[in-house]
Design a protein around this motif. Structure first.
Motif, PDB file in Angstrom:
ATOM      1  N   SER A 148       0.796  -1.216   0.000  1.00 19.04           N
ATOM      2  CA  SER A 148       0.000   0.000   0.000  1.00 19.04           C
ATOM      3  C   SER A 148       0.832   1.273   0.000  1.00 19.04           C
ATOM      4  N   SER A 149       1.983   1.278   0.661  1.00 18.10           N
ATOM      5  CA  SER A 149       2.719   2.532   0.772  1.00 18.10           C
ATOM      6  C   SER A 149       3.340   2.959  -0.554  1.00 18.10           C
ATOM      7  N   ALA A 150       3.252   2.080  -1.564  1.00 10.72           N
ATOM      8  CA  ALA A 150       3.822   2.438  -2.865  1.00 10.72           C
ATOM      9  C   ALA A 150       2.820   3.187  -3.726  1.00 10.72           C
ATOM     10  N   ILE A 151       1.589   3.282  -3.259  1.00  8.46           N
ATOM     11  CA  ILE A 151       0.509   3.818  -4.089  1.00  8.46           C
ATOM     12  C   ILE A 151       0.736   5.249  -4.565  1.00  8.46           C
ATOM     13  N   SER A 152       1.001   6.188  -3.646  1.00  7.69           N
ATOM     14  CA  SER A 152       1.092   7.572  -4.090  1.00  7.69           C
ATOM     15  C   SER A 152       2.292   7.755  -5.001  1.00  7.69           C
ATOM     16  N   ASN A 153       3.333   6.942  -4.782  1.00  6.87           N
ATOM     17  CA  ASN A 153       4.493   7.002  -5.652  1.00  6.87           C
ATOM     18  C   ASN A 153       4.134   6.538  -7.048  1.00  6.87           C
ATOM     19  N   ALA A 154       3.463   5.393  -7.134  1.00  2.00           N
ATOM     20  CA  ALA A 154       3.073   4.864  -8.435  1.00  2.00           C
ATOM     21  C   ALA A 154       2.148   5.842  -9.147  1.00  2.00           C
ATOM     22  N   CYS A 155       1.272   6.493  -8.378  1.00  2.42           N
ATOM     23  CA  CYS A 155       0.353   7.464  -8.982  1.00  2.42           C
ATOM     24  C   CYS A 155       1.113   8.622  -9.611  1.00  2.42           C
ATOM     25  N   SER A 156       2.187   9.040  -8.974  1.00  5.88           N
ATOM     26  CA  SER A 156       2.911  10.187  -9.515  1.00  5.88           C
ATOM     27  C   SER A 156       3.696   9.804 -10.758  1.00  5.88           C
ATOM     28  N   ALA A 157       4.141   8.539 -10.872  1.00  5.96           N
ATOM     29  CA  ALA A 157       4.934   8.126 -12.031  1.00  5.96           C
ATOM     30  C   ALA A 157       4.065   7.627 -13.175  1.00  5.96           C
ATOM     31  N   PHE A 158       2.952   7.005 -12.859  1.00  2.56           N
ATOM     32  CA  PHE A 158       2.085   6.409 -13.882  1.00  2.56           C
ATOM     33  C   PHE A 158       0.620   6.789 -13.649  1.00  2.56           C
ATOM     34  N   PRO A 159       0.294   8.103 -13.729  1.00  3.70           N
ATOM     35  CA  PRO A 159      -1.065   8.533 -13.373  1.00  3.70           C
ATOM     36  C   PRO A 159      -2.156   7.848 -14.209  1.00  3.70           C
ATOM     37  N   LYS A 160      -1.932   7.725 -15.519  1.00  2.00           N
ATOM     38  CA  LYS A 160      -2.959   7.176 -16.412  1.00  2.00           C
ATOM     39  C   LYS A 160      -3.183   5.697 -16.095  1.00  2.00           C
ATOM     40  N   ARG A 161      -2.058   4.975 -16.028  1.00  2.00           N
ATOM     41  CA  ARG A 161      -2.135   3.547 -15.799  1.00  2.00           C
ATOM     42  C   ARG A 161      -2.715   3.240 -14.407  1.00  2.00           C
ATOM     43  N   MET A 162      -2.339   4.057 -13.433  1.00  2.00           N
ATOM     44  CA  MET A 162      -2.823   3.836 -12.070  1.00  2.00           C
ATOM     45  C   MET A 162      -4.330   4.090 -11.976  1.00  2.00           C
ATOM     46  N   LYS A 163      -4.816   5.064 -12.761  1.00  2.00           N
ATOM     47  CA  LYS A 163      -6.254   5.369 -12.768  1.00  2.00           C
ATOM     48  C   LYS A 163      -7.040   4.097 -13.109  1.00  2.00           C
ATOM     49  N   ARG A 164      -6.559   3.368 -14.113  1.00  2.00           N
ATOM     50  CA  ARG A 164      -7.237   2.119 -14.500  1.00  2.00           C
ATOM     51  C   ARG A 164      -7.056   1.048 -13.432  1.00  2.00           C
ATOM     52  N   PHE A 165      -5.847   1.015 -12.858  1.00  3.97           N
ATOM     53  CA  PHE A 165      -5.507  -0.055 -11.916  1.00  3.97           C
ATOM     54  C   PHE A 165      -6.248   0.098 -10.584  1.00  3.97           C
ATOM     55  N   GLU A 166      -6.496   1.345 -10.210  1.00  2.00           N
ATOM     56  CA  GLU A 166      -7.116   1.630  -8.920  1.00  2.00           C
ATOM     57  C   GLU A 166      -8.426   0.898  -8.706  1.00  2.00           C
ATOM     58  N   ARG A 167      -9.192   0.743  -9.787  1.00  2.00           N
ATOM     59  CA  ARG A 167     -10.500   0.093  -9.676  1.00  2.00           C
ATOM     60  C   ARG A 167     -10.363  -1.355  -9.215  1.00  2.00           C
ATOM     61  N   LYS A 168      -9.204  -1.939  -9.460  1.00  2.00           N
ATOM     62  CA  LYS A 168      -8.997  -3.345  -9.105  1.00  2.00           C
ATOM     63  C   LYS A 168      -8.573  -3.535  -7.654  1.00  2.00           C
ATOM     64  N   VAL A 169      -8.134  -2.479  -7.011  1.00  2.00           N
ATOM     65  CA  VAL A 169      -7.620  -2.625  -5.633  1.00  2.00           C
ATOM     66  C   VAL A 169      -8.219  -1.576  -4.700  1.00  2.00           C
ATOM     67  N   PRO A 170      -9.552  -1.605  -4.542  1.00  2.00           N
ATOM     68  CA  PRO A 170     -10.225  -0.569  -3.739  1.00  2.00           C
ATOM     69  C   PRO A 170      -9.760  -0.528  -2.282  1.00  2.00           C
ATOM     70  N   LEU A 171      -9.496  -1.686  -1.696  1.00  2.00           N
ATOM     71  CA  LEU A 171      -9.086  -1.685  -0.290  1.00  2.00           C
ATOM     72  C   LEU A 171      -7.731  -1.023  -0.104  1.00  2.00           C
ATOM     73  N   LEU A 172      -6.856  -1.284  -1.070  1.00  2.00           N
ATOM     74  CA  LEU A 172      -5.523  -0.706  -1.015  1.00  2.00           C
ATOM     75  C   LEU A 172      -5.593   0.818  -1.137  1.00  2.00           C
ATOM     76  N   ILE A 173      -6.432   1.269  -2.061  1.00  2.22           N
ATOM     77  CA  ILE A 173      -6.588   2.716  -2.265  1.00  2.22           C
ATOM     78  C   ILE A 173      -7.183   3.367  -1.011  1.00  2.22           C
ATOM     79  N   ALA A 174      -8.130   2.654  -0.389  1.00  7.91           N
ATOM     80  CA  ALA A 174      -8.746   3.179   0.836  1.00  7.91           C
ATOM     81  C   ALA A 174      -7.706   3.271   1.957  1.00  7.91           C
ATOM     82  N   LEU A 175      -6.863   2.244   2.048  1.00  5.55           N
ATOM     83  CA  LEU A 175      -5.823   2.245   3.080  1.00  5.55           C
ATOM     84  C   LEU A 175      -4.874   3.421   2.878  1.00  5.55           C
ATOM     85  N   HIS A 176      -4.493   3.616   1.621  1.00  8.78           N
ATOM     86  CA  HIS A 176      -3.616   4.737   1.300  1.00  8.78           C
ATOM     87  C   HIS A 176      -4.251   6.065   1.730  1.00  8.78           C
TER      88      HIS A 176
END
Lengths: 211, 211
Positions: A148-176
Protein backbone atom coordinates in the motif's frame (compact mmCIF):
# COMPACT_ATOMS: atom_id res chain seq x y z
CA UNK A 1 17.87 9.97 21.74
CA UNK A 2 17.60 12.50 18.91
CA UNK A 3 17.63 10.59 15.62
CA UNK A 4 19.69 11.90 12.73
CA UNK A 5 18.49 10.96 9.25
CA UNK A 6 20.97 11.32 6.40
CA UNK A 7 19.52 11.42 2.90
CA UNK A 8 19.63 13.48 -0.29
CA UNK A 9 17.84 16.74 0.48
CA UNK A 10 16.05 17.33 -2.82
CA UNK A 11 14.19 14.05 -3.38
CA UNK A 12 11.70 11.94 -1.45
CA UNK A 13 13.33 8.71 -2.61
CA UNK A 14 14.08 5.93 -0.19
CA UNK A 15 14.51 8.43 2.64
CA UNK A 16 10.78 9.14 2.56
CA UNK A 17 9.97 5.74 4.08
CA UNK A 18 12.04 6.73 7.11
CA UNK A 19 10.70 10.28 7.27
CA UNK A 20 7.12 8.95 7.32
CA UNK A 21 7.89 6.59 10.22
CA UNK A 22 9.60 9.32 12.25
CA UNK A 23 6.76 11.77 11.56
CA UNK A 24 3.98 9.29 12.40
CA UNK A 25 5.66 8.59 15.74
CA UNK A 26 6.26 12.26 16.47
CA UNK A 27 9.92 11.36 17.00
CA UNK A 28 12.64 13.86 17.79
CA UNK A 29 14.75 13.86 14.63
CA UNK A 30 16.85 15.98 12.29
CA UNK A 31 16.87 15.60 8.50
CA UNK A 32 20.57 16.45 8.44
CA UNK A 33 21.32 17.07 4.76
CA UNK A 34 18.31 19.39 4.41
CA UNK A 35 20.05 21.77 6.79
CA UNK A 36 22.02 23.19 3.89
CA UNK A 37 25.64 22.88 2.80
CA UNK A 38 26.90 21.89 6.20
CA UNK A 39 24.39 19.07 6.42
CA UNK A 40 25.43 17.71 3.02
CA UNK A 41 29.08 17.92 4.02
CA UNK A 42 28.35 15.97 7.21
CA UNK A 43 26.58 13.25 5.19
CA UNK A 44 29.39 12.93 2.64
CA UNK A 45 31.97 12.83 5.42
CA UNK A 46 30.27 9.83 7.02
CA UNK A 47 29.71 8.09 3.67
CA UNK A 48 33.36 8.45 2.71
CA UNK A 49 34.80 7.80 6.15
CA UNK A 50 37.46 5.10 6.32
CA UNK A 51 37.52 4.98 10.09
CA UNK A 52 33.97 3.71 10.66
CA UNK A 53 34.01 0.02 11.57
CA UNK A 54 30.51 -0.48 10.17
CA UNK A 55 30.06 2.03 7.37
CA UNK A 56 26.73 2.37 5.57
CA UNK A 57 27.06 1.59 1.86
CA UNK A 58 24.75 4.41 0.78
CA UNK A 59 22.13 6.82 2.04
CA UNK A 60 19.62 6.80 3.62
CA UNK A 61 21.29 5.98 6.87
CA UNK A 62 20.32 6.72 10.44
CA UNK A 63 22.44 7.81 13.36
CA UNK A 64 21.03 6.94 16.76
CA UNK A 65 23.57 7.70 19.45
CA UNK A 66 26.55 5.58 18.47
CA UNK A 67 24.62 3.30 16.09
CA UNK A 68 24.84 4.05 12.37
CA UNK A 69 22.43 2.00 10.28
CA UNK A 70 22.08 1.80 6.51
CA UNK A 71 19.51 0.09 4.24
CA UNK A 72 16.02 1.57 4.32
CA UNK A 73 14.21 -1.61 5.39
CA UNK A 74 16.71 -2.20 8.17
CA UNK A 75 16.33 1.36 9.47
CA UNK A 76 12.58 0.78 9.70
CA UNK A 77 13.13 -2.59 11.38
CA UNK A 78 15.35 -0.85 13.93
CA UNK A 79 12.96 2.03 14.53
CA UNK A 80 9.74 -0.04 14.61
CA UNK A 81 9.77 -1.18 18.24
CA UNK A 82 11.63 1.92 19.44
CA UNK A 83 8.93 4.21 18.04
CA UNK A 84 6.08 1.89 18.96
CA UNK A 85 5.18 1.34 15.30
CA UNK A 86 5.85 -2.42 15.02
CA UNK A 87 4.30 -5.41 16.79
CA UNK A 88 6.29 -6.77 19.74
CA UNK A 89 6.31 -10.54 19.08
CA UNK A 90 9.09 -11.85 16.86
CA UNK A 91 6.95 -13.53 14.19
CA UNK A 92 4.87 -10.40 13.58
CA UNK A 93 7.89 -8.15 13.57
CA UNK A 94 9.58 -10.36 10.98
CA UNK A 95 6.39 -10.36 8.90
CA UNK A 96 6.32 -6.55 8.79
CA UNK A 97 9.99 -6.60 7.79
CA UNK A 98 9.26 -9.15 5.06
CA UNK A 99 6.59 -6.82 3.60
CA UNK A 100 9.02 -3.90 3.70
CA UNK A 101 11.67 -5.98 1.89
CA UNK A 102 9.16 -6.75 -0.86
CA UNK A 103 8.35 -3.03 -1.11
CA UNK A 104 12.11 -2.47 -1.43
CA UNK A 105 12.13 -4.80 -4.45
CA UNK A 106 9.24 -2.85 -5.93
CA UNK A 107 11.07 0.45 -5.53
CA UNK A 108 13.98 -0.92 -7.60
CA UNK A 109 11.51 -2.13 -10.23
CA UNK A 110 9.92 1.32 -10.46
CA UNK A 111 13.23 3.17 -10.53
CA UNK A 112 14.44 0.92 -13.34
CA UNK A 113 11.43 1.67 -15.54
CA UNK A 114 13.11 4.98 -16.39
CA UNK A 115 16.72 3.87 -15.85
CA UNK A 116 16.92 0.26 -17.11
CA UNK A 117 20.46 0.57 -18.46
CA UNK A 118 22.17 2.60 -15.78
CA UNK A 119 21.55 5.18 -13.07
CA UNK A 120 24.70 6.90 -14.30
CA UNK A 121 23.21 7.77 -17.68
CA UNK A 122 20.44 10.30 -18.40
CA UNK A 123 16.92 9.09 -19.10
CA UNK A 124 17.27 10.45 -22.64
CA UNK A 125 20.18 8.08 -23.23
CA UNK A 126 18.10 4.99 -22.46
CA UNK A 127 14.64 5.91 -23.69
CA UNK A 128 13.94 2.89 -25.96
CA UNK A 129 14.84 0.38 -23.22
CA UNK A 130 12.78 2.40 -20.71
CA UNK A 131 9.74 2.24 -23.00
CA UNK A 132 10.00 -1.52 -23.33
CA UNK A 133 10.61 -2.01 -19.64
CA UNK A 134 7.61 0.11 -18.65
CA UNK A 135 5.45 -1.99 -20.96
CA UNK A 136 6.70 -5.13 -19.29
CA UNK A 137 5.98 -3.61 -15.88
CA UNK A 138 2.35 -3.28 -16.79
CA UNK A 139 1.92 -7.04 -16.98
CA UNK A 140 3.55 -7.59 -13.60
CA UNK A 141 2.01 -4.52 -11.98
CA UNK A 142 0.04 -6.80 -9.70
CA UNK A 143 2.92 -6.65 -7.24
CA UNK A 144 1.47 -3.31 -6.09
CA UNK A 145 -1.42 -5.34 -4.72
CA UNK A 146 0.34 -6.13 -1.49
CA UNK A 147 2.20 -2.86 -1.08
CA UNK A 148 0.00 0.00 0.00
CA UNK A 149 2.72 2.53 0.77
CA UNK A 150 3.82 2.44 -2.87
CA UNK A 151 0.51 3.82 -4.09
CA UNK A 152 1.09 7.57 -4.09
CA UNK A 153 4.49 7.00 -5.65
CA UNK A 154 3.07 4.86 -8.43
CA UNK A 155 0.35 7.46 -8.98
CA UNK A 156 2.91 10.19 -9.52
CA UNK A 157 4.93 8.13 -12.03
CA UNK A 158 2.09 6.41 -13.88
CA UNK A 159 -1.07 8.53 -13.37
CA UNK A 160 -2.96 7.18 -16.41
CA UNK A 161 -2.14 3.55 -15.80
CA UNK A 162 -2.82 3.84 -12.07
CA UNK A 163 -6.25 5.37 -12.77
CA UNK A 164 -7.24 2.12 -14.50
CA UNK A 165 -5.51 -0.05 -11.92
CA UNK A 166 -7.12 1.63 -8.92
CA UNK A 167 -10.50 0.09 -9.68
CA UNK A 168 -9.00 -3.34 -9.11
CA UNK A 169 -7.62 -2.63 -5.63
CA UNK A 170 -10.22 -0.57 -3.74
CA UNK A 171 -9.09 -1.68 -0.29
CA UNK A 172 -5.52 -0.71 -1.01
CA UNK A 173 -6.59 2.72 -2.27
CA UNK A 174 -8.75 3.18 0.84
CA UNK A 175 -5.82 2.24 3.08
CA UNK A 176 -3.62 4.74 1.30
CA UNK A 177 -6.26 7.41 1.87
CA UNK A 178 -6.54 6.56 5.57
CA UNK A 179 -2.79 6.80 6.09
CA UNK A 180 -2.83 10.27 4.52
CA UNK A 181 -5.48 11.30 7.06
CA UNK A 182 -3.48 10.28 10.15
CA UNK A 183 -3.10 13.59 12.05
CA UNK A 184 0.70 13.66 12.15
CA UNK A 185 1.09 12.41 8.57
CA UNK A 186 -1.43 14.97 7.33
CA UNK A 187 0.43 17.77 9.11
CA UNK A 188 3.72 16.50 7.72
CA UNK A 189 2.50 16.26 4.12
CA UNK A 190 1.51 19.94 4.08
CA UNK A 191 4.62 21.09 5.94
CA UNK A 192 7.92 22.36 4.59
CA UNK A 193 9.57 19.21 5.86
CA UNK A 194 8.00 17.27 2.99
CA UNK A 195 10.12 17.27 -0.18
CA UNK A 196 7.86 17.77 -3.23
CA UNK A 197 7.74 15.18 -6.04
CA UNK A 198 10.20 16.03 -8.78
CA UNK A 199 11.82 14.76 -11.95
CA UNK A 200 14.96 13.74 -10.05
CA UNK A 201 13.70 11.07 -7.71
CA UNK A 202 12.69 7.44 -8.03
CA UNK A 203 9.13 8.12 -9.20
CA UNK A 204 9.46 10.27 -12.29
CA UNK A 205 6.67 11.04 -14.67
CA UNK A 206 7.38 10.51 -18.37
CA UNK A 207 4.28 10.71 -20.55
CA UNK A 208 5.62 8.11 -22.99
CA UNK A 209 6.18 5.52 -20.25
CA UNK A 210 2.63 5.83 -18.90
CA UNK A 211 1.12 3.60 -21.62
CA UNK B 1 12.89 -28.65 13.87
CA UNK B 2 13.53 -29.94 10.34
CA UNK B 3 13.80 -26.93 8.03
CA UNK B 4 12.07 -27.00 4.65
CA UNK B 5 13.61 -24.84 1.94
CA UNK B 6 11.43 -24.05 -1.08
CA UNK B 7 13.24 -22.86 -4.19
CA UNK B 8 13.50 -23.54 -7.91
CA UNK B 9 15.26 -26.88 -8.24
CA UNK B 10 17.38 -26.24 -11.33
CA UNK B 11 19.22 -23.02 -10.42
CA UNK B 12 21.45 -21.84 -7.59
CA UNK B 13 19.88 -18.39 -7.61
CA UNK B 14 18.83 -16.72 -4.41
CA UNK B 15 18.17 -20.08 -2.79
CA UNK B 16 21.90 -20.79 -2.74
CA UNK B 17 22.49 -18.24 0.02
CA UNK B 18 20.13 -20.25 2.23
CA UNK B 19 21.52 -23.63 1.16
CA UNK B 20 25.04 -22.49 2.08
CA UNK B 21 23.94 -21.38 5.56
CA UNK B 22 22.09 -24.64 6.22
CA UNK B 23 25.03 -26.70 4.93
CA UNK B 24 27.66 -24.77 6.93
CA UNK B 25 25.65 -25.36 10.12
CA UNK B 26 25.05 -29.02 9.33
CA UNK B 27 21.33 -28.32 9.80
CA UNK B 28 18.60 -30.88 9.30
CA UNK B 29 16.81 -29.64 6.16
CA UNK B 30 15.00 -30.66 3.00
CA UNK B 31 15.38 -28.88 -0.35
CA UNK B 32 11.73 -29.57 -1.10
CA UNK B 33 11.36 -28.74 -4.79
CA UNK B 34 14.43 -30.79 -5.69
CA UNK B 35 12.52 -33.87 -4.61
CA UNK B 36 10.88 -34.05 -8.02
CA UNK B 37 7.38 -33.27 -9.24
CA UNK B 38 5.76 -33.63 -5.86
CA UNK B 39 8.19 -31.16 -4.33
CA UNK B 40 7.47 -28.59 -7.06
CA UNK B 41 3.73 -29.09 -6.59
CA UNK B 42 4.11 -28.50 -2.84
CA UNK B 43 6.01 -25.26 -3.50
CA UNK B 44 3.46 -23.95 -6.00
CA UNK B 45 0.61 -24.84 -3.67
CA UNK B 46 2.09 -22.70 -0.89
CA UNK B 47 2.95 -19.84 -3.26
CA UNK B 48 -0.58 -19.75 -4.65
CA UNK B 49 -2.37 -20.39 -1.36
CA UNK B 50 -5.10 -17.90 -0.47
CA UNK B 51 -5.54 -19.21 3.05
CA UNK B 52 -2.10 -18.34 4.41
CA UNK B 53 -2.31 -15.27 6.64
CA UNK B 54 1.29 -14.34 5.90
CA UNK B 55 2.08 -15.63 2.40
CA UNK B 56 5.59 -15.35 0.95
CA UNK B 57 5.62 -13.22 -2.21
CA UNK B 58 8.10 -15.46 -4.03
CA UNK B 59 10.62 -18.22 -3.50
CA UNK B 60 12.97 -18.84 -1.79
CA UNK B 61 10.96 -19.27 1.36
CA UNK B 62 11.58 -21.33 4.45
CA UNK B 63 9.18 -23.40 6.52
CA UNK B 64 10.24 -23.92 10.12
CA UNK B 65 7.45 -25.58 12.03
CA UNK B 66 4.54 -23.16 11.63
CA UNK B 67 6.67 -20.21 10.50
CA UNK B 68 6.83 -19.50 6.78
CA UNK B 69 9.40 -16.86 5.88
CA UNK B 70 10.11 -15.27 2.51
CA UNK B 71 12.87 -12.88 1.33
CA UNK B 72 16.37 -14.35 1.21
CA UNK B 73 17.99 -11.84 3.56
CA UNK B 74 15.20 -12.30 6.09
CA UNK B 75 15.52 -16.09 6.00
CA UNK B 76 19.22 -15.71 6.80
CA UNK B 77 18.44 -13.20 9.56
CA UNK B 78 15.99 -15.74 11.04
CA UNK B 79 18.38 -18.67 10.74
CA UNK B 80 21.52 -16.85 11.92
CA UNK B 81 21.11 -17.17 15.70
CA UNK B 82 19.20 -20.47 15.42
CA UNK B 83 22.07 -22.11 13.55
CA UNK B 84 24.76 -20.36 15.57
CA UNK B 85 26.01 -18.49 12.50
CA UNK B 86 25.31 -14.90 13.59
CA UNK B 87 26.61 -12.84 16.51
CA UNK B 88 24.31 -12.65 19.55
CA UNK B 89 24.29 -8.92 20.34
CA UNK B 90 21.71 -6.81 18.51
CA UNK B 91 24.08 -4.27 16.93
CA UNK B 92 26.27 -6.99 15.40
CA UNK B 93 23.31 -9.01 14.22
CA UNK B 94 21.86 -5.94 12.49
CA UNK B 95 25.24 -5.23 10.92
CA UNK B 96 25.39 -8.72 9.38
CA UNK B 97 21.85 -8.22 8.10
CA UNK B 98 22.82 -4.85 6.63
CA UNK B 99 25.65 -6.48 4.69
CA UNK B 100 23.29 -9.19 3.42
CA UNK B 101 20.80 -6.54 2.27
CA UNK B 102 23.56 -4.83 0.30
CA UNK B 103 24.46 -8.20 -1.26
CA UNK B 104 20.77 -8.52 -2.16
CA UNK B 105 21.01 -5.22 -4.06
CA UNK B 106 24.09 -6.53 -5.86
CA UNK B 107 22.27 -9.70 -6.93
CA UNK B 108 19.58 -7.59 -8.63
CA UNK B 109 22.30 -5.53 -10.31
CA UNK B 110 23.97 -8.67 -11.67
CA UNK B 111 20.71 -10.27 -12.80
CA UNK B 112 19.77 -7.11 -14.65
CA UNK B 113 23.01 -7.04 -16.64
CA UNK B 114 21.49 -9.74 -18.84
CA UNK B 115 17.83 -8.83 -18.30
CA UNK B 116 17.70 -5.02 -18.12
CA UNK B 117 14.33 -4.72 -19.83
CA UNK B 118 12.37 -7.59 -18.31
CA UNK B 119 12.76 -11.01 -16.74
CA UNK B 120 9.80 -12.05 -18.86
CA UNK B 121 11.67 -11.61 -22.15
CA UNK B 122 14.52 -13.76 -23.46
CA UNK B 123 18.06 -12.45 -23.29
CA UNK B 124 18.14 -12.36 -27.10
CA UNK B 125 15.25 -9.89 -27.04
CA UNK B 126 17.18 -7.35 -24.94
CA UNK B 127 20.78 -7.79 -26.07
CA UNK B 128 21.63 -4.15 -26.94
CA UNK B 129 20.39 -2.86 -23.58
CA UNK B 130 22.21 -5.72 -21.82
CA UNK B 131 25.47 -4.77 -23.52
CA UNK B 132 25.17 -1.16 -22.45
CA UNK B 133 24.17 -2.10 -18.91
CA UNK B 134 27.10 -4.49 -18.52
CA UNK B 135 29.45 -1.76 -19.65
CA UNK B 136 27.96 0.58 -17.07
CA UNK B 137 28.34 -2.12 -14.41
CA UNK B 138 32.05 -2.18 -15.00
CA UNK B 139 32.45 1.36 -13.75
CA UNK B 140 30.50 0.66 -10.59
CA UNK B 141 31.90 -2.83 -10.09
CA UNK B 142 33.58 -1.62 -6.94
CA UNK B 143 30.46 -2.64 -5.01
CA UNK B 144 31.85 -6.19 -5.07
CA UNK B 145 34.54 -4.88 -2.76
CA UNK B 146 32.39 -5.28 0.30
CA UNK B 147 30.59 -8.47 -0.70
CA UNK B 148 32.75 -11.54 -0.52
CA UNK B 149 30.04 -14.16 -1.05
CA UNK B 150 29.30 -12.70 -4.48
CA UNK B 151 32.74 -13.59 -5.81
CA UNK B 152 32.23 -17.05 -7.28
CA UNK B 153 29.00 -15.86 -8.85
CA UNK B 154 30.66 -12.85 -10.45
CA UNK B 155 33.46 -15.10 -11.66
CA UNK B 156 31.04 -17.36 -13.44
CA UNK B 157 29.24 -14.49 -15.18
CA UNK B 158 32.23 -12.24 -15.93
CA UNK B 159 35.35 -14.45 -15.95
CA UNK B 160 37.50 -12.12 -18.04
CA UNK B 161 36.56 -8.97 -16.23
CA UNK B 162 36.88 -10.64 -12.82
CA UNK B 163 40.38 -11.87 -13.67
CA UNK B 164 41.46 -8.23 -13.95
CA UNK B 165 39.43 -7.16 -10.92
CA UNK B 166 40.79 -9.89 -8.64
CA UNK B 167 44.19 -8.24 -8.44
CA UNK B 168 42.59 -5.24 -6.78
CA UNK B 169 40.86 -7.18 -3.99
CA UNK B 170 43.30 -9.85 -2.74
CA UNK B 171 41.77 -10.08 0.75
CA UNK B 172 38.32 -10.67 -0.67
CA UNK B 173 39.57 -13.39 -3.00
CA UNK B 174 41.41 -15.03 -0.10
CA UNK B 175 38.25 -14.94 2.02
CA UNK B 176 36.28 -16.55 -0.78
CA UNK B 177 38.89 -19.30 -1.00
CA UNK B 178 38.78 -19.90 2.76
CA UNK B 179 35.00 -20.24 2.76
CA UNK B 180 35.27 -22.87 0.02
CA UNK B 181 37.66 -24.83 2.24
CA UNK B 182 35.33 -25.01 5.25
CA UNK B 183 34.82 -28.77 5.71
CA UNK B 184 31.03 -28.81 5.37
CA UNK B 185 31.00 -26.28 2.52
CA UNK B 186 33.69 -28.23 0.68
CA UNK B 187 31.71 -31.47 1.06
CA UNK B 188 28.55 -29.71 -0.08
CA UNK B 189 30.13 -28.14 -3.18
CA UNK B 190 31.19 -31.55 -4.49
CA UNK B 191 27.93 -33.27 -3.54
CA UNK B 192 24.82 -33.84 -5.61
CA UNK B 193 22.97 -31.38 -3.40
CA UNK B 194 24.79 -28.53 -5.15
CA UNK B 195 23.01 -27.30 -8.28
CA UNK B 196 25.58 -26.63 -11.03
CA UNK B 197 25.95 -23.19 -12.64
CA UNK B 198 23.79 -22.89 -15.75
CA UNK B 199 22.48 -20.47 -18.34
CA UNK B 200 19.16 -20.20 -16.52
CA UNK B 201 20.12 -18.64 -13.22
CA UNK B 202 21.08 -15.19 -12.05
CA UNK B 203 24.75 -15.44 -13.00
CA UNK B 204 24.80 -16.27 -16.70
CA UNK B 205 27.85 -16.14 -18.88
CA UNK B 206 27.52 -14.25 -22.18
CA UNK B 207 30.81 -13.68 -23.92
CA UNK B 208 29.69 -10.32 -25.36
CA UNK B 209 28.81 -8.94 -21.90
CA UNK B 210 32.22 -9.80 -20.42
CA UNK B 211 33.97 -6.78 -21.95
Amino acid sequence: VRYELYYWPSIQGRGEFVRLALEEAGADYVDVARRGKRGMAAMMKLLESKSLARPPYASPFLKAGKDIIGQTALILFYLGPRLGLAPRDEASRLWVHQLQLTITDLVVQIHDTHHPVSGWLYYEEQKPAAKRRSGARRTSGAIVYRNSSAISNACSAFPKRMKRFERKVPLLIALHGRVGQRPRIKAYLSSERRVPFSQWGIYRYFKELDG
